[in-house]
Every structure is written in structure tokens, then in C-alpha cells.
Scaffold this motif. Structure first.
Motif, PDB file in Angstrom:
ATOM      1  N   SER A   1       4.576   8.356  -6.554  1.00 55.21           N
ATOM      2  CA  SER A   1       4.176   9.765  -6.671  1.00 55.21           C
ATOM      3  C   SER A   1       5.260  10.696  -6.146  1.00 55.21           C
ATOM      4  O   SER A   1       5.498  11.772  -6.702  1.00 55.21           O
ATOM      5  CB  SER A   1       2.886  10.017  -5.886  1.00 55.21           C
TER       6      SER A   1
ATOM      7  N   VAL B   1       2.209   3.247  -4.275  1.00 55.87           N
ATOM      8  CA  VAL B   1       1.715   4.351  -5.114  1.00 55.87           C
ATOM      9  C   VAL B   1       2.205   5.699  -4.577  1.00 55.87           C
ATOM     10  O   VAL B   1       2.539   6.605  -5.343  1.00 55.87           O
ATOM     11  CB  VAL B   1       0.175   4.285  -5.258  1.00 55.87           C
TER      12      VAL B   1
ATOM     13  N   TYR C   1       0.809  -1.225   0.000  1.00 58.20           N
ATOM     14  CA  TYR C   1       0.000   0.000   0.000  1.00 58.20           C
ATOM     15  C   TYR C   1       0.845   1.279   0.000  1.00 58.20           C
ATOM     16  O   TYR C   1       0.331   2.361  -0.267  1.00 58.20           O
ATOM     17  CB  TYR C   1      -0.962   0.033   1.195  1.00 58.20           C
ATOM     18  N   GLY C   2       2.121   1.176   0.274  1.00 56.15           N
ATOM     19  CA  GLY C   2       2.982   2.356   0.230  1.00 56.15           C
ATOM     20  C   GLY C   2       3.568   2.633  -1.151  1.00 56.15           C
ATOM     21  O   GLY C   2       4.235   3.648  -1.356  1.00 56.15           O
TER      22      GLY C   2
END
Lengths: 302, 302
Positions: B74, B70, B67-68
Motif C-alpha cells: 500500500s 500488505v 503481516y507487514g
């Protein structure tokens, strides 16, 4: 009402600052507004009970405003949540979350209800006995909404000692609170204003982030109690504000002044600034009652 | 080689523990292995230069392992990265990341190369002058791979003083390092072993998380230097391990012993345990050389 700032810095999370997320407590309910990466840890740090969150509002689909959402939803699942969770946000939010749950083969064991937004006009999202929540269309690089939370006016406050002195039966107290005149045990007509006081002034909170300077916002937030307005930049970087569709502290203050709000809460500071006190100094040249959001801060308005 | 543990706890991030993410430094390269929520902040806390990460390996699509990602992608964009970024992971990872970038209208300004994995057999992913990286098919609730990193044998080490004493021209040093015999300035044939030593033993690292106890893994990781094997549970909760497709500390130790690895590194502890020392105690009943991973820890093997 109480606002807990879980994170209020722009762009990328750092070891000492967090991207946007706030918890608003109003009308006995908790509302999570935006959910940047790390929000679930910030909820724990700020001792906010996960199960009390039933509504999550996402302003827009830039990562610093929602990358923590899928993790929070997954954690609700691990915590065996059973209550409905309502997520309000731009169209696309449902696909992002459900795609990840699907690929992890881990569906939620609670009803997960998405309310996808597409309108460019203000919409009422929640309207119950205690509050209304509506969208505030904002102008940013992608489709974005702020959110406006308004308490409804409560019952009139009964002056109990006075009501007893005038020999009013307690079964009539409810009518008094609703503003009605009543007849006492002695047969006298008692005008309501003799035994009640005005209810507390309903409070209101507007969350406006991210947005370019936009005077069209003013009538939508006129006279509210507290305005959170982004101030990504200081005036010295004003030339960056328009192309990135962000605001300066001065512009936020101009909106607050034009809307005649009671207090302005600044946040969404660019991580280029070391001293956020400069935002207050700048805003105060235009509007006096300025608060600076900071991670972990609680703002109580009564 | 050096392993930095950014996070090594199962399930949900807490204020004091992080989900799975590690950085392996091998052959002068940095490899990020798994990327749970908050990994980018953990990278900053551990002072790892973002630009040195060129390859990211995701084991499986459970949130505590990716989950980290993306957010990290960015942030690379915000940092104006220009170098290629290679992401290896299960099929679906590309859709998850690109959907979010698309909806944020924020494409990367660097080449983002996805290598989606579907094979249930070991595959070589990287094979260059210094190292090989291959998959280790694992058995978990969803499609999962561990990763095996192997240094290649380097050049022989030249004993420079001895080579000079024997009057070997320095232009021949490269041949000596490659193991060849040479002729000295005096016309004598110099056998290689007189002026070189064996190269350092190539190191190897296997990352195996998440997985049920699986003896089929043993031949794939035989005799490696360091094995990271998940130990979600202690033996007292062994009945939970098989249905959730996780391992106990004892089972991890049994794999380490059967594979004759040099060291075992335990991690992916269930957050139900307060004292992770119990994992070491349990594993040591079967295999002596046990390390306990913990967030922020660096393990250097030479």
C-alpha cells in the motif's frame, strides 16, 4: 473517561508516527478504535493490558485503519487469551482476518465474534447498564463508520452524613440513590433532594475518521463531551479535501461548533505537515476548545 | 553482498524487537526476505530506498513473516511506484493481498506480480546474468521455503598495467576479461593468465527460517558463504523444538557444520530469552564461525 492516542497520522506509518488507533476507557471498559499497522507495539509502549480489550471498532477498510488487526488477533492467540473478542467493522473484515488465520493454520483459541456493518443509518451496537455505543455513518471513499460512545446517567450521589443526621436506615440508601423519597427512623418523609446530589454528568465521545466535511453529522453528535474529528488537511490544501473525502481543520471546527460539542480533538494529519500546531491555530479561528491528538497522548475527561 | 537485519525475533513484535525481515543486497539488486509487521518502518529506520526493492520473498504464511507485506504494498502505491514488484511466496499470498486491496478499493498503480509456490522440490526463481535465486524446501508447521541466493562467477580481473606493457590494444580487453588469449600489437600470442587474475569468488547466501532440524537441507546449501538458520530455542528447550517445528542453536550449528558453510548467522530467537549471546555460546560448541543477527544490524561479506 480516558482516551489514549496510539496513532493519529494519515496514510503510511513512519519511524516516529503511527497510523490511526485509540483506546477509549469508559464505564470501566476498554474499547480499541481502529488498528493501524503497529498498534500492538503501541499498546505495549503505552502499557495497556491486552486482556482488557474486549471490543474493537474498525471505521473502514483502508490500511492505515486496520492493517494491525490481524497481528493483534494473532498475538491474543499467542498470549492464550480465553475471553471473547468482538470486532465491529465493515463487511469484509471477517473474510480478511479469517483467510489469514486459515492459511497460517492458526485458529484462535478464544471466541472471535465479528459484527459486520452494512447499514448507512446509525445503529446501536452495545447497550448495557453503563454505556451505549452506536455507529455514525461517515462519508468517505469507502464504506465508513464513526462511533459514538455515551455513558448512561448514573445513580444520584448520596450525601451520607446528611442521611445519617436525618436518621435514615442504611438499607434505604439504595432507594435514595435511585431518586426515591424515603421515611426516616423517626417516621418523617424525607424528600430525596435533601440527601442526594445530581449524578455526574454522563460523558460522551464521538470518533469521526475518515470523513469529508458533512453537516449531516451535526445532529448525531449534538452537545457531546468530546469530538474526535479528522483534519487531514489545512485550509491551504482545501482543494484536496473534497476529492479525497477528507476534512480540513477549519471544517472539523465548523462541525464542532455547529454540534455545540464541549471539546474538539483533531487528528489524522497528513504526513506532509511538519508542524501540527498549525491545525490548532486554524481550528481556533472557528471553535475555541481544541485539542491536538498526538501519538502516546492521554486525554482524561472527568 | 550485504544483509540488513530489519527484524529477527520470533512470534510477536515488541517495542524493542521486530519480527522477521531482511534485505539482501547482491549483484546490485535488493531483495526483501520476509516482511513481518512493521517492516516498512524498519526499512525507513535503516534508510533503505523503497524503490530499490523489486523482489520480495515470503517464506511462509505465519504472521511474523508476512503481516507487514500488505502495508508495504500500500505504501508503494502511495509513493506512486511505477516499477514492477515481484512477490514470491506460498499459494494463498495473492488472495490475502488482493482481497485487502479490493476491499479498500485501492488497486496498485504498478504491476504487482505474484509467483505462488507449491513445489516441495527446489525451484529456480530468478536466473540472470549476475545471480540465481532458488527455493530451499523447509519443514515447518505450514508450507515453507527458504531461499538460496548465489552470485554467478564474474569476468576475470584484468591487470591493466601489464596488458599495456605487453602492448595489447584496449579493444581486446573485453576478450581478456572473458578468459581468451589475444595477440598483441607486436604480433605475439599473449596467454590470458599473464594479464588477468581469477575473478572474485562468487558469494552465496541461504535464508532458512522457519524450519525443524533437517539434515536433508545440507546438500542444498553445501559450501555456501553465509547461512542464516533459525534458532528459536536453546538446547535447554530442545523438547519444544520438534513439536513446534523449530530448531535450537545447537541444531543450526550442526547443519552449518555438516554443510561446511563459511559462516552461520543465527536468528528467529524466541522472545522468552533476554540474552541472545547464549545462542552464540551454544552454537560455538559445534561450529566456530557464528554471527548473531540483531535488529538494525548490517553484515557485509566481500
Amino acid at each position: 473517561m480516558k482516551i489514549t492516542i496510539l496513532g493519529c497520522y494519515a496514510a503510511t506509518p513512519r519511524s516516529f508516527t503511527n497510523p490511526t488507533a485509540q483506546v477509549l476507557e469508559m464505564g470501566k471498559q476498554l474499547f480499541l478504535i481502529d488498528c493501524g499497522e503497529g498498534t500492538q507495539v503501541q499498546l505495549r509502549r503505552n502499557k495497556i493490558k491486552f486482556s482488557r480489550i474486549k471490543h474493537i471498532f474498525i471505521s473502514h477498510l483502508h490500511g492505515d485503519h486496520f492493517y494491525g488487526l490481524v497481528g493483534l488477533v494473532s498475538t491474543f492467540r499467542l498470549l492464550n487469551r480465553e475471553n471473547e473478542l468482538h470486532i465491529y467493522g465493515p463487511k469484509g473484515i471477517k473474510e480478511i482476518i479469517t483467510l489469514q488465520l486459515k492459511l497460517a493454520n492458526s485458529w484462535t483459541n478464544f471466541p472471535l465474534v465479528f459484527h459486520e456493518l452494512t447499514s448507512k443509518e446509525p445503529e446501536i451496537l452495545i447497550d448495557n447498564e453503563h454505556i451505549t455505543v452506536s455507529t455514525l455513518p461517515l462519508k468517505h471513499r469507502v464504506y465508513t463508520n464513526g462511533y459514538l460512545f455515551r455513558e448512561k446517567e448514573g445513580d444520584r450521589r448520596l450525601i451520607v452524613d446528611e442521611a445519617r443526621r436525618l436518621n435514615i436506615d442504611f438499607t434505604l440508601f439504595k432507594s435514595l440513590k435511585k431518586g426515591k423519597d424515603v421515611v426516616s427512623e423517626d417516621g418523617e418523609l424525607i424528600p430525596n433532594h435533601l440527601v442526594t446530589e445530581d449524578p455526574p454528568e454522563p460523558l460522551s465521545y464521538a470518533f469521526c475518521s475518515d470523513t469529508v466535511y458533512d453537516p449531516e453529522l451535526v445532529p448525531l453528535i449534538a452537545n457531546i463531551t468530546l469530538l474526535y474529528h479528522e483534519s487531514t488537511f489545512l485550509d491551504s490544501e482545501e482543494k484536496l479535501a473534497f476529492p479525497t473525502k477528507h476534512s480540513t481543520a477549519k471544517q472539523a471546527a465548523a462541525i464542532a461548533k455547529a454540534a455545540n460539542v464541549q471539546k474538539l480533538l483533531l487528528g489524522h494529519y497528513s504526513t506532509r505537515y511538519d508542524n501540527i500546531e498549525l491545525f490548532r491555530t486554524e481550528a481556533r479561528t472557528i471553535f475555541e476548545n481544541v485539542l491536538l491528538a498526538d501519538d502516546g497522548m492521554e486525554i482524561v475527561v472527568e
